[in-house]
Design a protein around this motif. Structure first.
Motif, mmCIF file in Angstrom:
data_model
loop_
_atom_site.group_PDB
_atom_site.id
_atom_site.type_symbol
_atom_site.label_atom_id
_atom_site.label_comp_id
_atom_site.label_asym_id
_atom_site.label_seq_id
_atom_site.Cartn_x
_atom_site.Cartn_y
_atom_site.Cartn_z
ATOM 1 N N GLU A 50 0.835 -1.207 0.000
ATOM 2 C CA GLU A 50 0.000 0.000 0.000
ATOM 3 C C GLU A 50 0.870 1.257 0.000
ATOM 4 O O GLU A 50 0.581 2.218 -0.705
ATOM 5 C CB GLU A 50 -0.943 -0.001 1.215
ATOM 6 C CG GLU A 50 -2.056 -1.000 1.126
ATOM 7 C CD GLU A 50 -2.992 -0.724 -0.037
ATOM 8 O OE1 GLU A 50 -3.307 0.465 -0.313
ATOM 9 O OE2 GLU A 50 -3.400 -1.702 -0.688
ATOM 10 N N ALA A 51 1.922 1.232 0.765
ATOM 11 C CA ALA A 51 2.828 2.385 0.818
ATOM 12 C C ALA A 51 3.498 2.588 -0.538
ATOM 13 O O ALA A 51 3.636 3.725 -1.029
ATOM 14 C CB ALA A 51 3.871 2.193 1.911
ATOM 15 N N ALA A 52 3.900 1.501 -1.162
ATOM 16 C CA ALA A 52 4.534 1.594 -2.479
ATOM 17 C C ALA A 52 3.545 2.112 -3.521
ATOM 18 O O ALA A 52 3.889 2.940 -4.365
ATOM 19 C CB ALA A 52 5.091 0.244 -2.893
ATOM 20 N N LEU A 53 2.303 1.629 -3.452
ATOM 21 C CA LEU A 53 1.274 2.107 -4.378
ATOM 22 C C LEU A 53 0.988 3.595 -4.147
ATOM 23 O O LEU A 53 0.803 4.362 -5.106
ATOM 24 C CB LEU A 53 -0.013 1.285 -4.231
ATOM 25 C CG LEU A 53 0.024 -0.124 -4.825
ATOM 26 C CD1 LEU A 53 -1.274 -0.873 -4.481
ATOM 27 C CD2 LEU A 53 0.217 -0.067 -6.327
ATOM 28 N N GLY A 54 0.940 3.995 -2.891
ATOM 29 C CA GLY A 54 0.725 5.409 -2.578
ATOM 30 C C GLY A 54 1.866 6.270 -3.116
ATOM 31 O O GLY A 54 1.639 7.337 -3.691
ATOM 32 N N ALA A 55 3.102 5.793 -2.934
ATOM 33 C CA ALA A 55 4.254 6.529 -3.458
ATOM 34 C C ALA A 55 4.206 6.584 -4.983
ATOM 35 O O ALA A 55 4.530 7.609 -5.604
ATOM 36 C CB ALA A 55 5.552 5.889 -2.986
ATOM 37 N N LEU A 56 3.795 5.479 -5.607
ATOM 38 C CA LEU A 56 3.689 5.432 -7.066
ATOM 39 C C LEU A 56 2.618 6.400 -7.558
ATOM 40 O O LEU A 56 2.825 7.127 -8.535
ATOM 41 C CB LEU A 56 3.384 4.003 -7.519
ATOM 42 C CG LEU A 56 3.265 3.797 -9.027
ATOM 43 C CD1 LEU A 56 4.554 4.180 -9.738
ATOM 44 C CD2 LEU A 56 2.900 2.339 -9.324
#
Length: 90
Positions: free
Chosen positions: A8-14
C-alpha cells in the motif's frame, strides 16, 4: 499484513509520483504554449516594425519631394512677381 502495508505504501508513493509527473507534464505543456504565443507576438511585432519603417521611409521621401516642389513653386512665384513688377514699372 506487514507486506500489505508496504505494498500500500509503495502504491501510494507510485500514485504520488504519477501525479507529480502529470503536473510536471501539464506545466511543461503550458510553458510551451505560452512560449509559442510569445514567439508569435514577437514575429508580429517585427512584421509591424518592418511595415512601419517602410511607411516612414515612404513618408520621408514624400516630404522631401514636397519640399523640393515647394522651393520650385516659390522660385517661380518670385520670378513671376519680378516680371509683373518690371512690366508695371514700364
Amino acid at each position: 499484513m506487514p507486506t500489505g502495508n508496504s505494498v500500500e505504501a509503495a502504491l501510494g508513493a507510485l500514485r504520488q509520483a504519477i501525479a507529480g509527473l502529470e503536473n510536471a507534464i501539464d506545466m511543461r505543456i503550458e510553458v510551451q504554449r505560452e512560449s509559442g504565443e510569445v514567439e508569435g507576438e514577437v514575429r508580429r511585432v517585427h512584421a509591424d516594425r518592418s511595415r512601419l519603417a517602410q511607411e516612414l521611409d515612404q513618408s520621408e521621401f514624400r516630404a522631401n519631394r514636397l519640399e523640393e516642389v515647394n522651393r520650385e513653386v516659390s522660385r517661380r512665384l518670385v520670378t513671376a512677381m519680378e516680371t509683373i513688377r518690371a512690366v508695371l514699372d514700364r
